[in-house]
Design a protein around this motif. Structure first.
Motif, PDB file in Angstrom:
ATOM      1  N   PHE A  61       0.851  -1.146   0.013  1.00  0.00           N
ATOM      2  CA  PHE A  61       0.010  -0.164  -0.105  1.00  0.00           C
ATOM      3  C   PHE A  61       0.884   1.189  -0.078  1.00  0.00           C
ATOM      4  N   THR A  62       2.275   1.127   0.369  1.00  0.00           N
ATOM      5  CA  THR A  62       2.873   2.382   0.324  1.00  0.00           C
ATOM      6  C   THR A  62       3.298   2.661  -0.785  1.00  0.00           C
ATOM      7  N   ILE A  63       3.753   2.051  -1.801  1.00  0.00           N
ATOM      8  CA  ILE A  63       3.838   2.298  -3.179  1.00  0.00           C
ATOM      9  C   ILE A  63       2.650   2.913  -3.988  1.00  0.00           C
ATOM     10  N   PRO A  64       1.591   2.136  -3.984  1.00  0.00           N
ATOM     11  CA  PRO A  64       0.345   2.878  -4.761  1.00  0.00           C
ATOM     12  C   PRO A  64      -0.177   3.989  -3.716  1.00  0.00           C
ATOM     13  N   VAL A 175      -3.013  16.971  -7.765  1.00  0.00           N
ATOM     14  CA  VAL A 175      -3.523  16.448  -6.709  1.00  0.00           C
ATOM     15  C   VAL A 175      -4.951  16.241  -6.624  1.00  0.00           C
ATOM     16  N   GLY A 176      -5.723  16.671  -7.533  1.00  0.00           N
ATOM     17  CA  GLY A 176      -7.062  16.522  -7.559  1.00  0.00           C
ATOM     18  C   GLY A 176      -7.206  14.967  -8.367  1.00  0.00           C
ATOM     19  N   GLY A 177      -6.438  14.895  -9.398  1.00  0.00           N
ATOM     20  CA  GLY A 177      -6.479  13.613 -10.253  1.00  0.00           C
ATOM     21  C   GLY A 177      -6.058  12.450  -9.528  1.00  0.00           C
ATOM     22  N   GLU A 178      -5.240  12.676  -8.352  1.00  0.00           N
ATOM     23  CA  GLU A 178      -5.043  11.534  -7.661  1.00  0.00           C
ATOM     24  C   GLU A 178      -5.903  10.741  -6.894  1.00  0.00           C
ATOM     25  N   TYR A 179      -6.914  11.673  -6.482  1.00  0.00           N
ATOM     26  CA  TYR A 179      -8.121  11.138  -5.783  1.00  0.00           C
ATOM     27  C   TYR A 179      -8.749   9.976  -6.488  1.00  0.00           C
ATOM     28  N   PRO A 180      -9.491  10.304  -7.827  1.00  0.00           N
ATOM     29  CA  PRO A 180     -10.163   9.143  -8.659  1.00  0.00           C
ATOM     30  C   PRO A 180      -9.112   8.222  -9.063  1.00  0.00           C
ATOM     31  N   VAL A 181      -8.065   8.374  -9.318  1.00  0.00           N
ATOM     32  CA  VAL A 181      -7.127   7.351 -10.082  1.00  0.00           C
ATOM     33  C   VAL A 181      -6.840   6.434  -8.940  1.00  0.00           C
ATOM     34  N   ALA A 182      -6.111   7.038  -7.656  1.00  0.00           N
ATOM     35  CA  ALA A 182      -5.654   6.111  -6.656  1.00  0.00           C
ATOM     36  C   ALA A 182      -6.701   5.338  -6.156  1.00  0.00           C
ATOM     37  N   VAL A 204      -7.938  -0.595   0.143  1.00  0.00           N
ATOM     38  CA  VAL A 204      -8.200   0.944  -0.263  1.00  0.00           C
ATOM     39  C   VAL A 204      -7.850   1.761   0.791  1.00  0.00           C
ATOM     40  N   VAL A 205      -8.468   1.519   1.794  1.00  0.00           N
ATOM     41  CA  VAL A 205      -7.957   2.467   3.100  1.00  0.00           C
ATOM     42  C   VAL A 205      -6.518   2.502   3.457  1.00  0.00           C
ATOM     43  N   CYS A 206      -5.813   1.376   3.447  1.00  0.00           N
ATOM     44  CA  CYS A 206      -4.421   1.442   3.622  1.00  0.00           C
ATOM     45  C   CYS A 206      -3.590   2.263   2.554  1.00  0.00           C
ATOM     46  N   VAL A 207      -4.052   2.324   1.393  1.00  0.00           N
ATOM     47  CA  VAL A 207      -3.580   3.315   0.353  1.00  0.00           C
ATOM     48  C   VAL A 207      -3.973   4.541   0.694  1.00  0.00           C
ATOM     49  N   PHE A 208      -5.089   4.817   1.142  1.00  0.00           N
ATOM     50  CA  PHE A 208      -5.518   6.069   1.588  1.00  0.00           C
ATOM     51  C   PHE A 208      -4.698   6.640   2.883  1.00  0.00           C
ATOM     52  N   SER A 209      -4.393   5.569   3.590  1.00  0.00           N
ATOM     53  CA  SER A 209      -3.716   6.164   5.103  1.00  0.00           C
ATOM     54  C   SER A 209      -2.540   6.903   4.729  1.00  0.00           C
ATOM     55  N   MET A 210      -1.911   6.577   3.480  1.00  0.00           N
ATOM     56  CA  MET A 210      -0.577   7.118   3.185  1.00  0.00           C
ATOM     57  C   MET A 210      -0.897   8.810   3.173  1.00  0.00           C
ATOM     58  N   GLN A 211      -2.122   9.222   2.921  1.00  0.00           N
ATOM     59  CA  GLN A 211      -2.324  10.776   3.340  1.00  0.00           C
ATOM     60  C   GLN A 211      -2.148  11.107   4.563  1.00  0.00           C
ATOM     61  N   GLY A 212      -2.454  10.135   5.530  1.00  0.00           N
ATOM     62  CA  GLY A 212      -2.207  10.714   7.045  1.00  0.00           C
ATOM     63  C   GLY A 212      -0.772  10.625   7.193  1.00  0.00           C
ATOM     64  N   TRP A 213       0.142   9.752   6.641  1.00  0.00           N
ATOM     65  CA  TRP A 213       1.607   9.881   6.744  1.00  0.00           C
ATOM     66  C   TRP A 213       2.190  11.026   6.084  1.00  0.00           C
ATOM     67  N   GLY A 214       1.498  11.391   4.919  1.00  0.00           N
ATOM     68  CA  GLY A 214       1.933  12.606   4.465  1.00  0.00           C
ATOM     69  C   GLY A 214       1.965  13.843   5.171  1.00  0.00           C
ATOM     70  N   ASN A 215       0.880  14.144   5.921  1.00  0.00           N
ATOM     71  CA  ASN A 215       0.566  15.189   6.851  1.00  0.00           C
ATOM     72  C   ASN A 215       1.600  14.979   7.947  1.00  0.00           C
ATOM     73  N   ASN A 421     -13.537  10.160   6.845  1.00  0.00           N
ATOM     74  CA  ASN A 421     -12.545  10.493   5.837  1.00  0.00           C
ATOM     75  C   ASN A 421     -12.195   9.383   5.196  1.00  0.00           C
ATOM     76  N   ALA A 422     -12.100   8.034   5.606  1.00  0.00           N
ATOM     77  CA  ALA A 422     -11.960   6.817   4.980  1.00  0.00           C
ATOM     78  C   ALA A 422     -13.062   6.339   4.059  1.00  0.00           C
ATOM     79  N   THR A 423     -14.243   6.297   4.750  1.00  0.00           N
ATOM     80  CA  THR A 423     -15.363   5.720   3.917  1.00  0.00           C
ATOM     81  C   THR A 423     -15.813   6.603   2.634  1.00  0.00           C
ATOM     82  N   THR A 424     -15.582   7.863   2.584  1.00  0.00           N
ATOM     83  CA  THR A 424     -15.951   8.832   1.654  1.00  0.00           C
ATOM     84  C   THR A 424     -14.906   8.917   0.561  1.00  0.00           C
ATOM     85  N   TRP A 425     -13.723   8.343   0.797  1.00  0.00           N
ATOM     86  CA  TRP A 425     -12.734   8.202  -0.268  1.00  0.00           C
ATOM     87  C   TRP A 425     -12.919   6.844  -0.944  1.00  0.00           C
ATOM     88  N   LEU A 426     -13.542   5.703  -0.268  1.00  0.00           N
ATOM     89  CA  LEU A 426     -13.701   4.360  -0.704  1.00  0.00           C
ATOM     90  C   LEU A 426     -14.847   4.178  -1.548  1.00  0.00           C
TER      91      LEU A 426
END
Length: 545
Positions: A61-64, A175-182, A204-215, A421-426
């Motif tokens: 999930f880190t690379i994706p 950044v915006g394009g990354e949301y639907p593509v990822a 999917v949520v583990c991929v999204f968790s990288m947002q938290g690590w970025g912050n 925050n997790a479910t609205t992305w999934l």
């Protein structure tokens, strides 16, 4: 004498033959959908030692997720750097001699506007050019304009921030394009990989968790650079502060360089997306998403699109409003905090949020939790906690109660991640068929970011107590929306959603009887108003395998 209209007539046989032929074409098309395959790399480490399995899991999930890491690293850095900008460029940020007050605020608005444009534009085209080329496009844009953010300059601070603002908006397109593509890529990777089929939400949520690590990393890096320059309190050194913000952005370019290389040379196209196009061709329907398909999509899925979009709107209104004004909230909780201390409290908030991401990842596929229950729970907790902060605001500001205030604020971060925050992305990618998945996710994300844009305006006009009231009300609205129009697809193979869509495109929606219209996978509106479950045949799950 037979007039040719009865079932036994030549005309009757011809009609039956046509119907049988259409069924055969539809059946063949569903068989062309991508089957789940074994992951060779996973099979090689599955029986290995625990360290190898852990490393494989982290990399999976880190690379994706590095795109989402970079998104958060750059987007949330504005909130982290604002206190530094006020000290370093007071003529722009405090006295407004070289900048108007509107220019300072417009960094938030321009950034979010760029993100919305990217979500709509790249989300639309990623369904047409593919996930791989959509991913390369987002990485290219973020890398180019990330470099320009780092190098922003001008004859005075006003001109510097004009460039900074414009480049932030253009970076936001990537950044915006990354949301639907990822999100679509993560959903489809789980769908096509055997050992991930029942762990789609976790994937999917583990991929999204990288947002938290970025912050988290952005806050940590800024904190470390300032500590290295011994900037622990006033007076601050201008050179140290400028190096801090520029170096923090420069370090953020490293993951962008890696993902650009990875996506160009290593990333493979989604088999789910590719095979879905083959299925449409085999039906003679073509891969063009024209007006007819758009009408069908809106007729059968408008409530899902509206539900996921509005849920995201109310969440981003509260969430990004809080993030963009995070340093303000921390100043309210701890008025004496200096630059370094504000960052330390921000880092603690990011750490609490990270725990929430993984609580979400490890429970979202459980039947006793699922997507819908998690979203309701998260919205409810956030709403209650912020309403308590608003109702007892003046009492909580008393020195004896300030730690309670801190706990309530940070606890809301945990429930935000372990929830909406997790479910609205999934959900926007999961609830829509492959052919329109990226487009609809991009639309929902854009509506969500519109919530952040409105929050940036509204939160700048009201006092701090009202900000908590607004965030609390958003939680309550989110609960109602989820209960009415959000389906729970926990345990449903996304291929079933595509089979249903193929039947819709073929003009035979009522012929589909599979698990995608099982009542447990439908929203309240779909069950009680549209009654899509009327054609469901129990046991179709086994027949579809």
């Amino acid at each position: 004498m037979n007039n040719g209209d009865s079932d036994g007539s030549p005309k009757g046989h011809e009609s039956a033959g046509i119907e049988e032929g259409k069924v055969k074409v539809y059946t063949n098309a569903t068989q062309n959908l991508a089957d789940a395959e074994e992951d060779t790399a996973y099979e090689n480490v599955r029986h290995g030692n625990v360290v190898r399995r852990f490393i494989y899991w982290v990399l999976s999930f880190t690379i994706p997720g590095l795109g989402m890491f970079s998104e958060a690293y750059f987007v949330f850095s504005v909130g982290n750097l604002k206190p530094i900008f006020k000290v370093l460029y007071p003529d722009c940020w405090v006295t407004f001699q070289t900048c108007s007050s509107n220019l300072s605020d417009s960094i938030n608005y321009s950034q979010v506007s760029g993100i919305i444009a990217g979500q709509l534009f790249i989300g639309f085209f990623a369904d047409r050019i593919g996930r791989k080329y959509g991913s390369i496009l987002t990485a290219s844009i973020m890398l180019l304009f990330g470099i320009l953010i780092t190098a922003s300059s001008g004859s005075n601070s006003g001109n510097l921030f004009i460039m900074f603002t414009v480049v932030q908006a253009l970076f936001g397109v990537g950044v915006g394009g990354e949301y639907p593509v990822a999100s679509t890529s993560a959903n489809e990777r789980a769908e096509q990989t055997k050992h991930l089929q029942n762990r789609r939400g976790e994937t999917v949520v583990c991929v999204f968790s990288m947002q938290g690590w970025g912050n988290w990393f952005n806050t940590m890096i800024i904190l470390a650079i300032m500590a290295g320059f011994n900037q622990r309190g006033a007076p601050y050194d201008d050179y140290a502060l400028e190096v801090t913000w520029r170096l923090s952005y420069a370090l953020g370019l490293l993951p962008l360089l890696f993902i650009f290389y990875w996506r160009v040379f290593q990333l493979r196209e989604s088999a789910v997306w590719r095979q879905k196009r083959e299925s449409l061709r085999s039906m003679g329907k073509g891969t063009r998403f024209g007006a007819r398909k758009m009408r069908l999509l809106l007729f059968y899925y408008w409530h899902r699109i509206a539900g996921t979009s509005l849920s995201w709107f109310v969440w981003d209104f509260a969430f990004y409003g809080n993030k963009l004004f995070q340093s303000t909230f921390i100043k309210v909780i701890n008025p004496k905090a200096g630059l370094l201390e504000v960052l330390e409290w921000t880092l603690l908030n990011s750490s609490v949020a990270l725990v929430g991401y993984y609580f979400a990842a490890f429970t979202i596929d459980k039947t006793w939790m699922g997507r819908k229950r998690m979203q309701v729970m998260g919205f409810a907790w956030v709403g209650v906690l912020f309403l308590i902060c608003a109702g007892a605001y003046h009492k909580l500001l008393e020195p004896s109660n300030i730690q309670v205030f801190q706990f309530l604020y940070y606890f809301s971060s945990f429930w935000g991640q372990f929830g909406p925050n997790a479910t609205t992305w999934l959900l926007p990618a999961e609830t829509i068929p492959t052919e329109a998945r990226s487009m609809c996710h991009g639309f929902a994300a854009a509506v969500g970011k519109a919530g952040a844009l409105v929050a940036g305006v509204v939160f700048g006009l009201v006092d701090d107590r009202v900000k908590f009231w607004i965030s609390g009300v958003c939680g309550a609205v989110g609960v109602v929306l989820t209960l009415l129009v959000i389906p729970d697809l926990t345990g449903l193979d996304l291929k079933e959603g595509d089979k249903r869509w193929l039947a819709i495109v073929d003009g035979n929606h009522d012929e589909y009887t599979g698990p995608a219209i099982n009542p447990r996978h439908l929203s309240a509106m779909e069950k009680f108003i549209y009654r899509f479950q009327k054609n469901y045949v129990a046991g179709s799950e086994e027949e579809s395998k």
